[in-house]
Design a protein around this motif. Structure first.
Motif, mmCIF file in Angstrom:
data_model
loop_
_atom_site.group_PDB
_atom_site.id
_atom_site.type_symbol
_atom_site.label_atom_id
_atom_site.label_comp_id
_atom_site.label_asym_id
_atom_site.label_seq_id
_atom_site.Cartn_x
_atom_site.Cartn_y
_atom_site.Cartn_z
ATOM 1 N N UNK A 74 0.823 -1.225 0.000
ATOM 2 C CA UNK A 74 0.000 0.000 0.000
ATOM 3 C C UNK A 74 0.851 1.266 0.000
ATOM 4 N N UNK A 75 0.495 2.212 -0.864
ATOM 5 C CA UNK A 75 1.178 3.504 -0.906
ATOM 6 C C UNK A 75 0.605 4.407 0.188
ATOM 7 N N UNK A 76 1.497 4.969 0.990
ATOM 8 C CA UNK A 76 1.091 5.853 2.079
ATOM 9 C C UNK A 76 1.305 7.305 1.661
ATOM 10 N N UNK A 109 -4.714 9.205 -7.080
ATOM 11 C CA UNK A 109 -5.358 7.997 -6.555
ATOM 12 C C UNK A 109 -5.643 8.158 -5.062
ATOM 13 N N UNK A 110 -6.127 7.091 -4.459
ATOM 14 C CA UNK A 110 -6.428 7.086 -3.033
ATOM 15 C C UNK A 110 -5.273 6.483 -2.239
ATOM 16 N N UNK A 123 -7.045 18.010 -5.758
ATOM 17 C CA UNK A 123 -8.348 18.165 -5.110
ATOM 18 C C UNK A 123 -9.295 17.022 -5.488
ATOM 19 N N UNK A 124 -9.078 16.421 -6.654
ATOM 20 C CA UNK A 124 -9.839 15.232 -7.035
ATOM 21 C C UNK A 124 -9.524 14.088 -6.074
ATOM 22 N N UNK A 125 -8.250 13.940 -5.724
ATOM 23 C CA UNK A 125 -7.859 12.919 -4.752
ATOM 24 C C UNK A 125 -8.491 13.201 -3.392
ATOM 25 N N UNK A 126 -8.530 14.469 -2.997
ATOM 26 C CA UNK A 126 -9.164 14.832 -1.733
ATOM 27 C C UNK A 126 -10.648 14.448 -1.728
ATOM 28 N N UNK A 127 -11.349 14.817 -2.800
ATOM 29 C CA UNK A 127 -12.782 14.532 -2.879
ATOM 30 C C UNK A 127 -13.042 13.031 -2.792
ATOM 31 N N UNK A 128 -12.276 12.251 -3.544
ATOM 32 C CA UNK A 128 -12.454 10.802 -3.524
ATOM 33 C C UNK A 128 -12.201 10.229 -2.131
ATOM 34 N N UNK A 129 -11.216 10.782 -1.428
ATOM 35 C CA UNK A 129 -10.899 10.252 -0.096
ATOM 36 C C UNK A 129 -12.022 10.541 0.894
#
Length: 353
Positions: free
Chosen positions: A42-44, A70-71, A140-146
């Protein structure tokens, strides 16, 4: 990679090798790539952060910083890369990177994220406004998905500005999120809306207020081209927004091949590099990164915007004028560390890498 990198810089400069396992076009001039390690784990990272990627282009190792789309905690890392006028690395990634190719990847970096700067609860509700333009959509797309993946009740308004539907990165995913996620509201503003049904025009303070009437009750996260971000900040200030609830990405990828004019001054100064046995003669006022790069010194210069920290070096003797220190700690600054991309040479200097 040079073995003479000092201990303070070593952790940042040692790369991991990742392999491209997938690649697809988001728009005609923008691709997403999926990267994985040989032994996946897993990528942290914190949504909003970026990594610096190294690739060989025309026989030379080049490094550039890209936001992660990504997430966290997935076994692959997704980056979204847009073609840049004159961009050596980004254009190589768009045109020539193929599945199976290997890349170097430096550790995750970046202060812009939604973990260290979480949304504030206003009137009992965590509400955010994500504002982006162009490839600034990535973090910000990554933020929204998270936030949506965590189901923690964050109300998300996503305001993105693009030229048209065809050049809107993640358009289908954004529409799907808008339709299926109760806590996600898409506000797309297009320069040429055609028959899309989305509003058309240029973002102004008045239009921001119209598109997001409750903006004052939200925590704002902003990313995009530098002038766009300056404009948005001026709009928020004009509308008396509480800037304590504002966060922006100060890293804007740039890959201009134009070299700074090093002849601004006729005064000659020297750069001593004891670890490499080199002495470079340059004009006073030269950007340190340009001087080191032109002198063949093995230094990583990734974002060229003074934010990724990849070009950190230590001024042992002499003086430079630095316009940015943001990735450096107060202790590092006191010890003489500077960012080569954001520093001009003002006297004879001795530099330690």
């Amino acid at each position: 990679m040079s073995t003479s990198i000092n201990a303070a810089h070593q952790q940042q400069s040692l790369p991991a090798t990742l392999r491209c396992i997938d690649k697809w076009f988001e728009t005609k001039d923008c691709v997403s790539i999926l990267l994985s390690a040989e032994n996946p784990s897993p990528f942290k990272f914190k949504p909003g952060q970026f990594v610096t990627i190294g690739v060989e282009v025309e026989g030379k190792a080049e490094y550039r910083a890209y936001s992660i789309s990504s997430l966290p905690n997935e076994q692959s890392l997704q980056l979204t890369i847009k073609r840049v006028d004159g961009g050596k690395v980004s254009n190589y990634m768009v045109d020539h990177l193929t599945i199976g190719d290997s890349l170097e990847c430096l550790p995750v970096a970046g202060e812009f994220n939604n973990i260290d700067y979480p949304p504030q609860s206003i009137d009992g509700q965590k509400k955010v406004l994500l504002i982006s333009a162009g490839c600034g959509i990535t973090p910000v797309f990554s933020m929204a998905r998270s936030w949506l993946a965590q189901s923690d009740g964050v109300d998300i308004c996503f305001l993105h500005i693009a030229r048209n539907i065809e050049q809107t990165i993640y358009f289908e995913q954004l529409e799907k999120m808008h339709q299926q996620e109760q806590m996600f509201d898409l506000k797309l503003l297009l320069k040429d809306a055609q028959s899309s049904g989305y509003p058309q025009g240029r973002l102004t303070a008045e239009l921001l207020e119209t598109l997001v009437p409750d903006f004052a009750t939200r925590t704002v996260y902003l990313c995009g081209p530098s002038q766009f971000m300056l404009d948005v900040v001026s709009y928020l200030e004009r509308l008396d927004f509480d800037m304590a609830n504002f966060h922006q990405e100060s890293f804007t990828p740039t890959e201009s091949e134009t070299i700074e004019d090093t002849s601004a001054s006729s005064d000659s100064v020297s750069i001593e590099l004891p670890a490499f046995g080199q002495n470079l003669q340059v004009s006073k006022g030269t950007v340190l990164a340009d001087a080191l790069e032109q002198g063949g010194v093995p230094i990583i210069i990734a974002c060229r915007s003074g934010i990724c920290g990849s070009c950190k070096c230590k001024v042992k003797v002499g003086q430079v004028e630095s316009s940015n220190h943001s990735p450096l700690s107060e202790e590092e600054i006191a010890q003489g560390y500077v960012l080569a991309c954001s520093s001009t040479i003002e006297s004879n200097v001795t530099i330690e890498l």
